[in-house]
Design a protein around this motif. Structure first.
Motif, PDB file in Angstrom:
ATOM      1  N   CYS A  21       5.403  -4.490   3.111  1.00  0.00           N
ATOM      2  CA  CYS A  21       4.404  -5.056   2.211  1.00  0.00           C
ATOM      3  C   CYS A  21       4.563  -4.379   0.857  1.00  0.00           C
ATOM      4  O   CYS A  21       4.277  -3.182   0.718  1.00  0.00           O
ATOM      5  CB  CYS A  21       3.006  -4.842   2.757  1.00  0.00           C
ATOM      6  N   ALA A  22       5.055  -5.140  -0.109  1.00  0.00           N
ATOM      7  CA  ALA A  22       5.258  -4.611  -1.452  1.00  0.00           C
ATOM      8  C   ALA A  22       4.028  -4.909  -2.298  1.00  0.00           C
ATOM      9  O   ALA A  22       3.538  -6.043  -2.319  1.00  0.00           O
ATOM     10  CB  ALA A  22       6.495  -5.238  -2.076  1.00  0.00           C
ATOM     11  N   ALA A  23       3.552  -3.896  -2.998  1.00  0.00           N
ATOM     12  CA  ALA A  23       2.354  -4.039  -3.816  1.00  0.00           C
ATOM     13  C   ALA A  23       2.700  -3.935  -5.290  1.00  0.00           C
ATOM     14  O   ALA A  23       3.521  -3.111  -5.699  1.00  0.00           O
ATOM     15  CB  ALA A  23       1.347  -2.958  -3.451  1.00  0.00           C
ATOM     16  N   SER A  24       2.073  -4.795  -6.053  1.00  0.00           N
ATOM     17  CA  SER A  24       2.199  -4.703  -7.503  1.00  0.00           C
ATOM     18  C   SER A  24       0.897  -4.168  -8.057  1.00  0.00           C
ATOM     19  O   SER A  24      -0.126  -4.182  -7.386  1.00  0.00           O
ATOM     20  CB  SER A  24       2.518  -6.073  -8.102  1.00  0.00           C
ATOM     21  N   GLY A  25       0.920  -3.706  -9.259  1.00  0.00           N
ATOM     22  CA  GLY A  25      -0.286  -3.167  -9.858  1.00  0.00           C
ATOM     23  C   GLY A  25      -0.296  -1.652  -9.827  1.00  0.00           C
ATOM     24  O   GLY A  25       0.533  -1.011  -9.187  1.00  0.00           O
ATOM     25  N   ARG A  26      -1.267  -1.124 -10.491  1.00  0.00           N
ATOM     26  CA  ARG A  26      -1.339   0.316 -10.652  1.00  0.00           C
ATOM     27  C   ARG A  26      -2.128   0.973  -9.528  1.00  0.00           C
ATOM     28  O   ARG A  26      -2.887   0.328  -8.833  1.00  0.00           O
ATOM     29  CB  ARG A  26      -2.015   0.629 -11.982  1.00  0.00           C
ATOM     30  N   PHE A  27      -1.926   2.240  -9.402  1.00  0.00           N
ATOM     31  CA  PHE A  27      -2.720   3.096  -8.523  1.00  0.00           C
ATOM     32  C   PHE A  27      -2.552   2.766  -7.049  1.00  0.00           C
ATOM     33  O   PHE A  27      -3.464   3.022  -6.257  1.00  0.00           O
ATOM     34  CB  PHE A  27      -4.208   3.023  -8.890  1.00  0.00           C
ATOM     35  N   PHE A  28      -1.386   2.216  -6.661  1.00  0.00           N
ATOM     36  CA  PHE A  28      -1.132   1.931  -5.245  1.00  0.00           C
ATOM     37  C   PHE A  28      -1.337   3.183  -4.415  1.00  0.00           C
ATOM     38  O   PHE A  28      -1.906   3.137  -3.327  1.00  0.00           O
ATOM     39  CB  PHE A  28       0.301   1.418  -5.077  1.00  0.00           C
ATOM     40  N   SER A  29      -0.859   4.314  -4.923  1.00  0.00           N
ATOM     41  CA  SER A  29      -0.919   5.557  -4.149  1.00  0.00           C
ATOM     42  C   SER A  29      -2.337   6.074  -3.972  1.00  0.00           C
ATOM     43  O   SER A  29      -2.554   7.041  -3.248  1.00  0.00           O
ATOM     44  CB  SER A  29      -0.060   6.633  -4.813  1.00  0.00           C
ATOM     45  N   ALA A  74       6.330   5.921  -3.767  1.00  0.00           N
ATOM     46  CA  ALA A  74       7.287   5.782  -4.875  1.00  0.00           C
ATOM     47  C   ALA A  74       7.772   4.341  -4.998  1.00  0.00           C
ATOM     48  O   ALA A  74       8.163   3.907  -6.084  1.00  0.00           O
ATOM     49  CB  ALA A  74       8.455   6.722  -4.674  1.00  0.00           C
ATOM     50  N   LYS A  75       7.749   3.621  -3.881  1.00  0.00           N
ATOM     51  CA  LYS A  75       8.214   2.230  -3.874  1.00  0.00           C
ATOM     52  C   LYS A  75       7.062   1.239  -3.799  1.00  0.00           C
ATOM     53  O   LYS A  75       7.293   0.032  -3.676  1.00  0.00           O
ATOM     54  CB  LYS A  75       9.166   1.997  -2.694  1.00  0.00           C
ATOM     55  N   ASN A  76       5.834   1.734  -3.810  1.00  0.00           N
ATOM     56  CA  ASN A  76       4.662   0.845  -3.699  1.00  0.00           C
ATOM     57  C   ASN A  76       4.765  -0.063  -2.483  1.00  0.00           C
ATOM     58  O   ASN A  76       4.479  -1.262  -2.556  1.00  0.00           O
ATOM     59  CB  ASN A  76       4.494  -0.003  -4.969  1.00  0.00           C
ATOM     60  N   THR A  77       5.160   0.497  -1.367  1.00  0.00           N
ATOM     61  CA  THR A  77       5.405  -0.308  -0.180  1.00  0.00           C
ATOM     62  C   THR A  77       4.811   0.361   1.057  1.00  0.00           C
ATOM     63  O   THR A  77       4.884   1.586   1.204  1.00  0.00           O
ATOM     64  CB  THR A  77       6.918  -0.516   0.029  1.00  0.00           C
ATOM     65  N   VAL A  78       4.242  -0.462   1.908  1.00  0.00           N
ATOM     66  CA  VAL A  78       3.771  -0.010   3.212  1.00  0.00           C
ATOM     67  C   VAL A  78       4.563  -0.750   4.279  1.00  0.00           C
ATOM     68  O   VAL A  78       4.952  -1.908   4.094  1.00  0.00           O
ATOM     69  CB  VAL A  78       2.246  -0.230   3.365  1.00  0.00           C
ATOM     70  N   TYR A  79       4.821  -0.073   5.393  1.00  0.00           N
ATOM     71  CA  TYR A  79       5.662  -0.621   6.452  1.00  0.00           C
ATOM     72  C   TYR A  79       4.907  -0.660   7.776  1.00  0.00           C
ATOM     73  O   TYR A  79       3.975   0.109   8.011  1.00  0.00           O
ATOM     74  CB  TYR A  79       6.911   0.245   6.630  1.00  0.00           C
ATOM     75  N   LEU A  80       5.363  -1.535   8.651  1.00  0.00           N
ATOM     76  CA  LEU A  80       4.884  -1.550  10.025  1.00  0.00           C
ATOM     77  C   LEU A  80       6.111  -1.691  10.921  1.00  0.00           C
ATOM     78  O   LEU A  80       6.718  -2.754  10.983  1.00  0.00           O
ATOM     79  CB  LEU A  80       3.902  -2.689  10.282  1.00  0.00           C
ATOM     80  N   GLN A  81       6.482  -0.596  11.579  1.00  0.00           N
ATOM     81  CA  GLN A  81       7.576  -0.616  12.542  1.00  0.00           C
ATOM     82  C   GLN A  81       7.003  -1.012  13.894  1.00  0.00           C
ATOM     83  O   GLN A  81       6.106  -0.332  14.407  1.00  0.00           O
ATOM     84  CB  GLN A  81       8.230   0.764  12.629  1.00  0.00           C
ATOM     85  N   MET A  82       7.512  -2.096  14.448  1.00  0.00           N
ATOM     86  CA  MET A  82       7.000  -2.625  15.707  1.00  0.00           C
ATOM     87  C   MET A  82       8.097  -2.558  16.755  1.00  0.00           C
ATOM     88  O   MET A  82       9.130  -3.214  16.614  1.00  0.00           O
ATOM     89  CB  MET A  82       6.532  -4.073  15.518  1.00  0.00           C
ATOM     90  N   ASN A  83       7.872  -1.755  17.780  1.00  0.00           N
ATOM     91  CA  ASN A  83       8.824  -1.609  18.882  1.00  0.00           C
ATOM     92  C   ASN A  83       8.217  -2.125  20.181  1.00  0.00           C
ATOM     93  O   ASN A  83       7.004  -2.299  20.283  1.00  0.00           O
ATOM     94  CB  ASN A  83       9.211  -0.138  19.037  1.00  0.00           C
ATOM     95  N   SER A  84       9.071  -2.345  21.157  1.00  0.00           N
ATOM     96  CA  SER A  84       8.615  -2.817  22.481  1.00  0.00           C
ATOM     97  C   SER A  84       7.673  -4.003  22.346  1.00  0.00           C
ATOM     98  O   SER A  84       6.602  -4.051  22.957  1.00  0.00           O
ATOM     99  CB  SER A  84       7.921  -1.673  23.235  1.00  0.00           C
ATOM    100  N   LEU A  85       8.084  -4.961  21.559  1.00  0.00           N
ATOM    101  CA  LEU A  85       7.222  -6.111  21.278  1.00  0.00           C
ATOM    102  C   LEU A  85       6.957  -6.925  22.531  1.00  0.00           C
ATOM    103  O   LEU A  85       7.817  -7.051  23.424  1.00  0.00           O
ATOM    104  CB  LEU A  85       7.857  -6.972  20.196  1.00  0.00           C
ATOM    105  N   GLY A  97      -5.059  -4.370   1.378  1.00  0.00           N
ATOM    106  CA  GLY A  97      -5.043  -3.188   0.527  1.00  0.00           C
ATOM    107  C   GLY A  97      -6.371  -2.885  -0.108  1.00  0.00           C
ATOM    108  O   GLY A  97      -7.300  -3.687  -0.099  1.00  0.00           O
ATOM    109  N   ARG A  98      -6.426  -1.698  -0.673  1.00  0.00           N
ATOM    110  CA  ARG A  98      -7.616  -1.171  -1.354  1.00  0.00           C
ATOM    111  C   ARG A  98      -8.792  -1.101  -0.405  1.00  0.00           C
ATOM    112  O   ARG A  98      -9.830  -1.771  -0.584  1.00  0.00           O
ATOM    113  CB  ARG A  98      -7.944  -1.984  -2.594  1.00  0.00           C
ATOM    114  N   GLY A  99      -8.623  -0.305   0.620  1.00  0.00           N
ATOM    115  CA  GLY A  99      -9.708  -0.091   1.572  1.00  0.00           C
ATOM    116  C   GLY A  99      -9.241   0.836   2.669  1.00  0.00           C
ATOM    117  O   GLY A  99      -8.137   1.377   2.630  1.00  0.00           O
ATOM    118  N   LEU A 100     -10.122   1.027   3.625  1.00  0.00           N
ATOM    119  CA  LEU A 100      -9.759   1.799   4.810  1.00  0.00           C
ATOM    120  C   LEU A 100     -10.796   1.505   5.875  1.00  0.00           C
ATOM    121  O   LEU A 100     -11.987   1.626   5.621  1.00  0.00           O
ATOM    122  CB  LEU A 100      -9.697   3.302   4.522  1.00  0.00           C
ATOM    123  N   GLY A 101     -10.342   1.122   7.043  1.00  0.00           N
ATOM    124  CA  GLY A 101     -11.250   0.779   8.122  1.00  0.00           C
ATOM    125  C   GLY A 101     -10.584  -0.229   9.036  1.00  0.00           C
ATOM    126  O   GLY A 101      -9.416  -0.567   8.860  1.00  0.00           O
TER     127      GLY A 101
END
Length: 120
Positions: A21-29, A74-85, A97-101
């Motif tokens: 998931c690539a994010a554009s915009g500021r303050f991703f981190s 650094a890349k403004n990206t979040v990943y989801l590695q999915m194994n044993s699908l 984005g922009r939250g937690l829960g």
């Protein structure tokens, strides 16, 4: 913040996929990020979340031990590695984005979704 999810596809049960998931915009981190999914005929459900630094992660019980969420600020990206699908992992996966829960309402921004199909 605009979010662009990618990496979905068709995979056999037991296989792996990595979503990005690539994010554009500021303050991703500064933001927490998450993945949700929605199967046909079902409500959108929480999959995994990660805090702004990446040091704290949270998972739905159904994916613990199989999925790993991570981020590269650094890349403004979040990943989801999915194994044993499993076939029950099939659905559209959304980046949030922009939250937690674990609720969809906890997040302000959403990507367009990427389809994951797991065949038995």
């Amino acid at each position: 913040v605009q979010l662009q999810a990618s990496g979905g596809g068709l995979v056999q049960a037991g296989g792996s996929l990595r979503l990005s998931c690539a994010a554009s915009g500021r303050f991703f981190s500064s933001y927490g990020m998450a993945w949700f999914r929605q199967a046909p005929g079902k409500e959108r459900e929480f999959v995994a979340a990660i805090n702004w630094s990446g040091r704290s992660t949270y998972y739905a019980d159904s994916v613990k031990g199989r999925f790993t969420i991570s981020r590269d600020n650094a890349k403004n990206t979040v990943y989801l590695q999915m194994n044993s699908l499993k076939p029950e992992d099939t659905g559209i996966y959304y980046c949030a984005g922009r939250g937690l829960g674990q609720r969809a309402v906890d997040y302000d921004d959403w990507g367009q979704g990427t389809q994951v199909t797991v065949s038995s």
